[in-house]
Design a protein around this motif. Structure first.
Motif, PDB file in Angstrom:
ATOM      1  N   LEU A  88       5.269  -3.179 -16.236  1.00 28.94           N
ATOM      2  CA  LEU A  88       5.649  -2.569 -14.968  1.00 28.94           C
ATOM      3  C   LEU A  88       4.413  -2.139 -14.179  1.00 28.94           C
ATOM      4  N   ILE A  89       3.461  -1.522 -14.850  1.00 33.53           N
ATOM      5  CA  ILE A  89       2.227  -1.083 -14.189  1.00 33.53           C
ATOM      6  C   ILE A  89       1.472  -2.282 -13.636  1.00 33.53           C
ATOM      7  N   GLU A  90       1.330  -3.317 -14.448  1.00 35.78           N
ATOM      8  CA  GLU A  90       0.618  -4.521 -14.001  1.00 35.78           C
ATOM      9  C   GLU A  90       1.299  -5.155 -12.797  1.00 35.78           C
ATOM     10  N   ARG A  91       2.620  -5.159 -12.796  1.00 35.57           N
ATOM     11  CA  ARG A  91       3.367  -5.763 -11.700  1.00 35.57           C
ATOM     12  C   ARG A  91       3.193  -4.997 -10.397  1.00 35.57           C
ATOM     13  N   HIS A  92       2.984  -3.684 -10.484  1.00 36.05           N
ATOM     14  CA  HIS A  92       2.924  -2.863  -9.282  1.00 36.05           C
ATOM     15  C   HIS A  92       1.509  -2.515  -8.843  1.00 36.05           C
ATOM     16  N   GLU A  93       0.515  -2.839  -9.637  1.00 35.02           N
ATOM     17  CA  GLU A  93      -0.860  -2.574  -9.230  1.00 35.02           C
ATOM     18  C   GLU A  93      -1.367  -3.761  -8.416  1.00 35.02           C
ATOM     19  N   PRO A  94      -2.207  -3.491  -7.429  1.00 31.43           N
ATOM     20  CA  PRO A  94      -2.737  -4.596  -6.614  1.00 31.43           C
ATOM     21  C   PRO A  94      -3.646  -5.470  -7.471  1.00 31.43           C
ATOM     22  N   GLY A 147       9.163   0.794  -6.365  1.00 35.82           N
ATOM     23  CA  GLY A 147       9.744   0.290  -7.599  1.00 35.82           C
ATOM     24  C   GLY A 147      10.320   1.382  -8.479  1.00 35.82           C
ATOM     25  N   PHE A 148      10.770   2.493  -7.878  1.00 35.35           N
ATOM     26  CA  PHE A 148      11.232   3.630  -8.664  1.00 35.35           C
ATOM     27  C   PHE A 148      12.462   3.325  -9.510  1.00 35.35           C
ATOM     28  N   ALA A 149      13.413   2.554  -8.989  1.00 33.38           N
ATOM     29  CA  ALA A 149      14.618   2.258  -9.777  1.00 33.38           C
ATOM     30  C   ALA A 149      14.239   1.508 -11.040  1.00 33.38           C
ATOM     31  N   GLU A 150      13.403   0.511 -10.885  1.00 35.73           N
ATOM     32  CA  GLU A 150      12.933  -0.263 -12.038  1.00 35.73           C
ATOM     33  C   GLU A 150      12.130   0.623 -12.982  1.00 35.73           C
ATOM     34  N   MET A 151      11.285   1.472 -12.420  1.00 38.89           N
ATOM     35  CA  MET A 151      10.475   2.365 -13.245  1.00 38.89           C
ATOM     36  C   MET A 151      11.352   3.316 -14.052  1.00 38.89           C
ATOM     37  N   ARG A 152      12.419   3.833 -13.426  1.00 42.41           N
ATOM     38  CA  ARG A 152      13.315   4.743 -14.144  1.00 42.41           C
ATOM     39  C   ARG A 152      13.899   4.062 -15.374  1.00 42.41           C
ATOM     40  N   GLY A 153      14.355   2.834 -15.198  1.00 43.35           N
ATOM     41  CA  GLY A 153      14.928   2.097 -16.316  1.00 43.35           C
ATOM     42  C   GLY A 153      13.917   1.850 -17.423  1.00 43.35           C
ATOM     43  N   GLU A 154      12.717   1.427 -17.048  1.00 43.68           N
ATOM     44  CA  GLU A 154      11.672   1.158 -18.037  1.00 43.68           C
ATOM     45  C   GLU A 154      11.230   2.446 -18.721  1.00 43.68           C
ATOM     46  N   LEU A 155      11.133   3.517 -17.959  1.00 42.55           N
ATOM     47  CA  LEU A 155      10.733   4.799 -18.537  1.00 42.55           C
ATOM     48  C   LEU A 155      11.797   5.311 -19.504  1.00 42.55           C
ATOM     49  N   THR A 156      13.059   5.141 -19.134  1.00 44.17           N
ATOM     50  CA  THR A 156      14.148   5.547 -20.031  1.00 44.17           C
ATOM     51  C   THR A 156      14.072   4.774 -21.341  1.00 44.17           C
ATOM     52  N   LEU A 157      13.801   3.484 -21.248  1.00 42.99           N
ATOM     53  CA  LEU A 157      13.661   2.656 -22.446  1.00 42.99           C
ATOM     54  C   LEU A 157      12.487   3.127 -23.296  1.00 42.99           C
ATOM     55  N   LEU A 164       0.834  -1.202   0.000  1.00 40.67           N
ATOM     56  CA  LEU A 164       0.000   0.000   0.000  1.00 40.67           C
ATOM     57  C   LEU A 164       0.872   1.257   0.000  1.00 40.67           C
ATOM     58  N   LEU A 165       1.985   1.208   0.717  1.00 45.09           N
ATOM     59  CA  LEU A 165       2.916   2.332   0.726  1.00 45.09           C
ATOM     60  C   LEU A 165       3.475   2.569  -0.677  1.00 45.09           C
ATOM     61  N   GLY A 166       3.848   1.504  -1.359  1.00 43.65           N
ATOM     62  CA  GLY A 166       4.311   1.637  -2.738  1.00 43.65           C
ATOM     63  C   GLY A 166       3.227   2.185  -3.648  1.00 43.65           C
ATOM     64  N   PHE A 167       1.995   1.720  -3.458  1.00 47.98           N
ATOM     65  CA  PHE A 167       0.846   2.205  -4.222  1.00 47.98           C
ATOM     66  C   PHE A 167       0.710   3.724  -4.083  1.00 47.98           C
ATOM     67  N   PHE A 168       0.769   4.224  -2.845  1.00 49.35           N
ATOM     68  CA  PHE A 168       0.654   5.669  -2.626  1.00 49.35           C
ATOM     69  C   PHE A 168       1.866   6.422  -3.162  1.00 49.35           C
ATOM     70  N   MET A 169       3.039   5.864  -2.970  1.00 46.38           N
ATOM     71  CA  MET A 169       4.254   6.554  -3.411  1.00 46.38           C
ATOM     72  C   MET A 169       4.230   6.771  -4.917  1.00 46.38           C
ATOM     73  N   ARG A 174      14.035   3.128   1.284  1.00 48.99           N
ATOM     74  CA  ARG A 174      13.174   1.937   1.407  1.00 48.99           C
ATOM     75  C   ARG A 174      11.822   2.187   0.754  1.00 48.99           C
ATOM     76  N   ILE A 175      11.276   3.365   0.948  1.00 40.91           N
ATOM     77  CA  ILE A 175       9.980   3.680   0.348  1.00 40.91           C
ATOM     78  C   ILE A 175      10.102   3.732  -1.175  1.00 40.91           C
ATOM     79  N   GLU A 176      11.174   4.321  -1.672  1.00 36.53           N
ATOM     80  CA  GLU A 176      11.384   4.341  -3.122  1.00 36.53           C
ATOM     81  C   GLU A 176      11.562   2.933  -3.663  1.00 36.53           C
ATOM     82  N   GLN A 177      12.216   2.077  -2.885  1.00 35.55           N
ATOM     83  CA  GLN A 177      12.377   0.683  -3.288  1.00 35.55           C
ATOM     84  C   GLN A 177      11.016  -0.003  -3.364  1.00 35.55           C
ATOM     85  N   LEU A 178      10.168   0.217  -2.357  1.00 31.12           N
ATOM     86  CA  LEU A 178       8.838  -0.380  -2.352  1.00 31.12           C
ATOM     87  C   LEU A 178       7.997   0.105  -3.525  1.00 31.12           C
TER      88      LEU A 178
END
Length: 192
Positions: free
Chosen positions: A184-190, A117-127, A28-33, A111-115
């Motif tokens: 990425l969106i599907e993986r991070h959505e509940p 998924g920002f690092a992964e999102m940055r890479g996917e967004l760059t691609l 839920l924290l990742g969802f809000f972040m 930790r919140i950024e990790q939850l």
């Protein structure tokens, strides 16, 4: 004589909510972040969501944990939508009261950024951004990242405002459909 059996749903009491919190607060924290981009606000929203769930627990009509989680994420979606409307009012009120939140530590932010998924999102967004043409990238950068009005975007690019709008619109459409971002969106959505 037929006997009607009334199936009773799950009781969402303090114990069940505590268990759901322990199991799902991080997601839920990742969802809000991913929605508010503010770790402190995201933490507050998690707390508000579970407080609202506790206060309204008698309204819950589901039968199991999956239903409860879906109900909690429904509350969370509502909280996220209302967050931006009330954020400014709340900050002003807290300042008037002299209330200061404890700042998060660097480790808590990470930790919140990790939850989220920002690092992964940055890479996917760059691609995904690399798949755009240069004109679309420039238009998107000026409008979305630098938050410039379309008139300024058009002037900077040397095109009409209508052309600037079209470039931004096309760029966003390409990004929305990028397979990497969809995954990425599907993986991070509940899933609830």
């Amino acid at each position: 004589m037929a006997v009607m059996v009334v199936q009773r749903g799950m009781v969402l009491d303090a114990e069940a909510l505590s268990r759901l919190y322990a199991e799902h607060a991080e997601s839920l924290l990742g969802f809000f972040m991913r929605r508010v981009f503010d770790p402190e606000a995201a933490m507050d929203l998690v707390a508000e969501t579970f407080a609202a769930a506790f206060a309204d627990r008698r309204r819950f009509r589901g039968g199991d944990d999956r239903d409860a989680l879906a109900w909690i994420f429904g509350i969370a979606r509502h909280r996220a939508l209302n967050h931006s409307r009330r954020a400014g009012r709340e900050r002003r009120a807290l300042r008037r009261l002299g209330f200061e939140r404890r700042p998060l530590t660097s480790e808590e932010y990470e930790r919140i950024e990790q939850l989220a998924g920002f690092a992964e999102m940055r890479g996917e967004l760059t691609l995904a951004l690399s798949s755009l043409g240069g004109q679309q990238q420039d238009a998107l950068r000026l409008r979305v990242i630098e938050e410039r009005p379309y008139a300024e975007v058009a002037a900077e690019l040397g095109v009409s405002e209508q052309t600037a709008r079209a470039r931004v619109s096309r760029a966003l459409a390409v990004l929305r459909e990028a397979p990497a971002l969809q995954t990425l969106i599907e993986r991070h959505e509940p899933t609830a």
